[in-house]
Design an enzyme around this catalytic site. Sequence first.
Site, PDB file in Angstrom:
ATOM      1  N   LYS A  19      15.531  41.765   0.363  1.00 13.92           N
ATOM      2  CA  LYS A  19      16.428  40.918  -0.440  1.00 13.92           C
ATOM      3  C   LYS A  19      16.149  41.064  -1.930  1.00 13.92           C
ATOM      4  O   LYS A  19      17.047  41.375  -2.705  1.00 13.92           O
ATOM      5  CB  LYS A  19      16.281  39.434  -0.064  1.00 13.92           C
ATOM      6  CG  LYS A  19      16.651  39.104   1.354  1.00 13.92           C
ATOM      7  CD  LYS A  19      16.566  37.612   1.615  1.00 13.92           C
ATOM      8  CE  LYS A  19      15.174  37.030   1.399  1.00 13.92           C
ATOM      9  NZ  LYS A  19      14.161  37.511   2.349  1.00 13.92           N
ATOM     10  N   ARG A  94      18.384  28.483   2.791  1.00  8.92           N
ATOM     11  CA  ARG A  94      17.558  28.854   3.941  1.00  8.92           C
ATOM     12  C   ARG A  94      17.504  27.773   4.996  1.00  8.92           C
ATOM     13  O   ARG A  94      16.873  27.971   6.037  1.00  8.92           O
ATOM     14  CB  ARG A  94      16.112  29.103   3.498  1.00  8.92           C
ATOM     15  CG  ARG A  94      15.939  30.385   2.759  1.00  8.92           C
ATOM     16  CD  ARG A  94      14.462  30.692   2.609  1.00  8.92           C
ATOM     17  NE  ARG A  94      14.325  31.571   1.475  1.00  8.92           N
ATOM     18  CZ  ARG A  94      13.446  32.551   1.386  1.00  8.92           C
ATOM     19  NH1 ARG A  94      12.593  32.769   2.347  1.00  8.92           N
ATOM     20  NH2 ARG A  94      13.396  33.306   0.327  1.00  8.92           N
ATOM     21  N   ARG A 133       3.107  45.617   0.806  1.00 10.76           N
ATOM     22  CA  ARG A 133       3.143  44.911  -0.472  1.00 10.76           C
ATOM     23  C   ARG A 133       1.837  44.158  -0.701  1.00 10.76           C
ATOM     24  O   ARG A 133       1.355  44.073  -1.837  1.00 10.76           O
ATOM     25  CB  ARG A 133       4.319  43.932  -0.505  1.00 10.76           C
ATOM     26  CG  ARG A 133       4.441  43.229  -1.835  1.00 10.76           C
ATOM     27  CD  ARG A 133       5.735  42.470  -1.974  1.00 10.76           C
ATOM     28  NE  ARG A 133       5.797  41.343  -1.056  1.00 10.76           N
ATOM     29  CZ  ARG A 133       6.887  40.608  -0.857  1.00 10.76           C
ATOM     30  NH1 ARG A 133       8.011  40.893  -1.493  1.00 10.76           N
ATOM     31  NH2 ARG A 133       6.871  39.602  -0.025  1.00 10.76           N
ATOM     32  N   ARG A 139       0.053  39.434  -3.088  1.00 11.14           N
ATOM     33  CA  ARG A 139       0.735  38.149  -3.167  1.00 11.14           C
ATOM     34  C   ARG A 139       0.092  37.187  -2.177  1.00 11.14           C
ATOM     35  O   ARG A 139      -0.234  37.574  -1.052  1.00 11.14           O
ATOM     36  CB  ARG A 139       2.219  38.354  -2.818  1.00 11.14           C
ATOM     37  CG  ARG A 139       3.137  37.538  -3.680  1.00 11.14           C
ATOM     38  CD  ARG A 139       4.571  37.932  -3.450  1.00 11.14           C
ATOM     39  NE  ARG A 139       5.172  37.199  -2.345  1.00 11.14           N
ATOM     40  CZ  ARG A 139       6.466  37.220  -2.072  1.00 11.14           C
ATOM     41  NH1 ARG A 139       7.279  37.961  -2.811  1.00 11.14           N
ATOM     42  NH2 ARG A 139       6.948  36.547  -1.065  1.00 11.14           N
ATOM     43  N   ARG A 150       5.848  33.023   8.214  1.00 12.98           N
ATOM     44  CA  ARG A 150       7.127  33.129   7.479  1.00 12.98           C
ATOM     45  C   ARG A 150       8.226  33.670   8.388  1.00 12.98           C
ATOM     46  O   ARG A 150       9.368  33.227   8.327  1.00 12.98           O
ATOM     47  CB  ARG A 150       6.951  34.039   6.255  1.00 12.98           C
ATOM     48  CG  ARG A 150       6.211  33.338   5.115  1.00 12.98           C
ATOM     49  CD  ARG A 150       5.606  34.315   4.138  1.00 12.98           C
ATOM     50  NE  ARG A 150       6.588  35.142   3.479  1.00 12.98           N
ATOM     51  CZ  ARG A 150       6.299  36.321   2.910  1.00 12.98           C
ATOM     52  NH1 ARG A 150       5.048  36.774   2.944  1.00 12.98           N
ATOM     53  NH2 ARG A 150       7.217  37.007   2.316  1.00 12.98           N
TER      54      ARG A 150
HETATM   55  P1  B4P Z   1      11.770  41.770   0.113  1.00 11.62           P
HETATM   56  O1  B4P Z   1      12.398  41.487   1.416  1.00 11.62           O
HETATM   57  O2  B4P Z   1      12.660  42.141  -1.013  1.00 11.62           O
HETATM   58  O3  B4P Z   1      10.877  40.519  -0.091  1.00 11.62           O
HETATM   59  P2  B4P Z   1      11.250  39.153  -0.756  1.00 11.62           P
HETATM   60  O4  B4P Z   1      12.551  39.147  -1.460  1.00 11.62           O
HETATM   61  O5  B4P Z   1      10.093  38.877  -1.587  1.00 11.62           O
HETATM   62  O6  B4P Z   1      11.479  38.164   0.448  1.00 11.62           O
HETATM   63  P3  B4P Z   1      10.617  36.978   0.955  1.00 11.62           P
HETATM   64  O7  B4P Z   1      11.533  36.268   1.887  1.00 11.62           O
HETATM   65  O8  B4P Z   1       9.369  37.501   1.531  1.00 11.62           O
HETATM   66  O9  B4P Z   1      10.169  36.144  -0.301  1.00 11.62           O
HETATM   67  P4  B4P Z   1      10.852  35.065  -1.240  1.00 11.62           P
HETATM   68  O10 B4P Z   1      10.399  35.368  -2.588  1.00 11.62           O
HETATM   69  O11 B4P Z   1      12.343  35.000  -1.031  1.00 11.62           O
HETATM   70  O12 B4P Z   1      10.725  42.971   0.113  1.00 11.62           O
HETATM   71  C1  B4P Z   1       9.524  42.969   0.816  1.00 11.62           C
HETATM   72  C2  B4P Z   1       8.769  44.298   0.647  1.00 11.62           C
HETATM   73  O13 B4P Z   1       9.515  45.356   1.267  1.00 11.62           O
HETATM   74  C3  B4P Z   1       8.556  44.751  -0.787  1.00 11.62           C
HETATM   75  O14 B4P Z   1       7.249  45.232  -0.904  1.00 11.62           O
HETATM   76  C4  B4P Z   1       9.542  45.875  -0.997  1.00 11.62           C
HETATM   77  O15 B4P Z   1       9.092  46.834  -1.915  1.00 11.62           O
HETATM   78  C5  B4P Z   1       9.637  46.472   0.390  1.00 11.62           C
HETATM   79  N1  B4P Z   1      10.935  47.092   0.642  1.00 11.62           N
HETATM   80  C6  B4P Z   1      12.140  46.608   0.311  1.00 11.62           C
HETATM   81  N2  B4P Z   1      13.120  47.435   0.715  1.00 11.62           N
HETATM   82  C7  B4P Z   1      12.490  48.499   1.344  1.00 11.62           C
HETATM   83  C8  B4P Z   1      12.956  49.693   2.002  1.00 11.62           C
HETATM   84  N3  B4P Z   1      14.265  49.983   2.109  1.00 11.62           N
HETATM   85  N4  B4P Z   1      12.043  50.513   2.547  1.00 11.62           N
HETATM   86  C9  B4P Z   1      10.726  50.227   2.465  1.00 11.62           C
HETATM   87  N5  B4P Z   1      10.224  49.125   1.849  1.00 11.62           N
HETATM   88  C10 B4P Z   1      11.102  48.265   1.306  1.00 11.62           C
HETATM   89  O16 B4P Z   1      10.239  33.692  -0.718  1.00 11.62           O
HETATM   90  C11 B4P Z   1       8.858  33.429  -0.795  1.00 11.62           C
HETATM   91  C12 B4P Z   1       8.567  31.974  -0.439  1.00 11.62           C
HETATM   92  O17 B4P Z   1       9.198  31.075  -1.391  1.00 11.62           O
HETATM   93  C13 B4P Z   1       9.085  31.471   0.914  1.00 11.62           C
HETATM   94  O18 B4P Z   1       8.223  31.812   1.978  1.00 11.62           O
HETATM   95  C14 B4P Z   1       9.151  29.919   0.643  1.00 11.62           C
HETATM   96  O19 B4P Z   1       7.889  29.327   0.729  1.00 11.62           O
HETATM   97  C15 B4P Z   1       9.628  29.844  -0.790  1.00 11.62           C
HETATM   98  N6  B4P Z   1      11.100  29.759  -0.863  1.00 11.62           N
HETATM   99  C16 B4P Z   1      11.932  30.699  -1.400  1.00 11.62           C
HETATM  100  N7  B4P Z   1      13.223  30.293  -1.288  1.00 11.62           N
HETATM  101  C17 B4P Z   1      13.201  29.090  -0.641  1.00 11.62           C
HETATM  102  C18 B4P Z   1      14.222  28.195  -0.214  1.00 11.62           C
HETATM  103  N8  B4P Z   1      15.525  28.442  -0.409  1.00 11.62           N
HETATM  104  N9  B4P Z   1      13.853  27.038   0.408  1.00 11.62           N
HETATM  105  C19 B4P Z   1      12.560  26.751   0.593  1.00 11.62           C
HETATM  106  N10 B4P Z   1      11.552  27.567   0.231  1.00 11.62           N
HETATM  107  C20 B4P Z   1      11.856  28.731  -0.384  1.00 11.62           C
END
Ligand code: B4P
Length: 192
Positions: A19, A94, A133, A139, A150
């Site tokens: 994402k 979410r 990552r 992280r 998660r």
């Molecule tokens: P991503 O999937 O991009 O990870 P993310 O956006 O950080 O998603 P995540 O759900 O984990 O975290 P968020 O910040 O939203 O990428 C993951 C990895 O994959 C990276 O290393 C990337 O380089 C790699 N990658 C991507 N595409 C690839 C490909 N094609 N091939 C290979 N590798 C690839 O949320 C974090 C926390 O914040 C949540 O757990 C929660 O506690 C809180 N939070 C956020 N939003 C919330 C909400 N709406 N409500 C309540 N809590 C919330």
Amino acid sequence: MTASSARRLVLMGPPGAGKGTQASRLAEHLGVPAISTGDIFRANVAERTELGQQAQRYMDAGEYVPDEVTNAMVADRLAADDATAGFLLDGYPRTEAQVGELDRMLEAAGVSLDVVVELTADVDELVKRLLGRAAEQGRSDDTESVIRRRLEVYSEQTAALVDVYDARGILVRVDGLGSVDDVAARLLDALS
Ligand code: B4P
């Protein structure tokens, strides 16, 4: 609706689906701000704000930050000037309560969502990416046990929400497997 005419989008998908990776590219392409609730929380944690202090313990445990806190933060962010003409929400909504609150915010502003994109990937790939990552960035919520939590929280609280948008006829599913460039191309294709 074409990629260039979609102005209000949501990007959903499990942790690790890509994402954050795709949101910044897509938002730049569309000329709208990418709004990541995860990024906003992490910035607040880093700056030791009150919001950061509230969010950190939930994030570190792999749990969702409470809806009231998250909704208020998003309402604030969507009210900013740069979001009035469009936005790409990454990681919000979410929970069912967040879906309802986003509906209310948009209705009050007299606008609605154009597209909700669900990025998909299988669990093995998700865990592999997040552990990758962890090794690179360290992280605090990328440890194996927190990653598992998660993924559980996603399947319990978020996965079914795509059906709400599917029923409204605005859901697009995109395969998140493959290289970052391949997924980006697939996303643009799906929106056109
Ligand atoms: P991503 O999937 O991009 O990870 P993310 O956006 O950080 O998603 P995540 O759900 O984990 O975290 P968020 O910040 O939203 O990428 C993951 C990895 O994959 C990276 O290393 C990337 O380089 C790699 N990658 C991507 N595409 C690839 C490909 N094609 N091939 C290979 N590798 C690839 O949320 C974090 C926390 O914040 C949540 O757990 C929660 O506690 C809180 N939070 C956020 N939003 C919330 C909400 N709406 N409500 C309540 N809590 C919330």
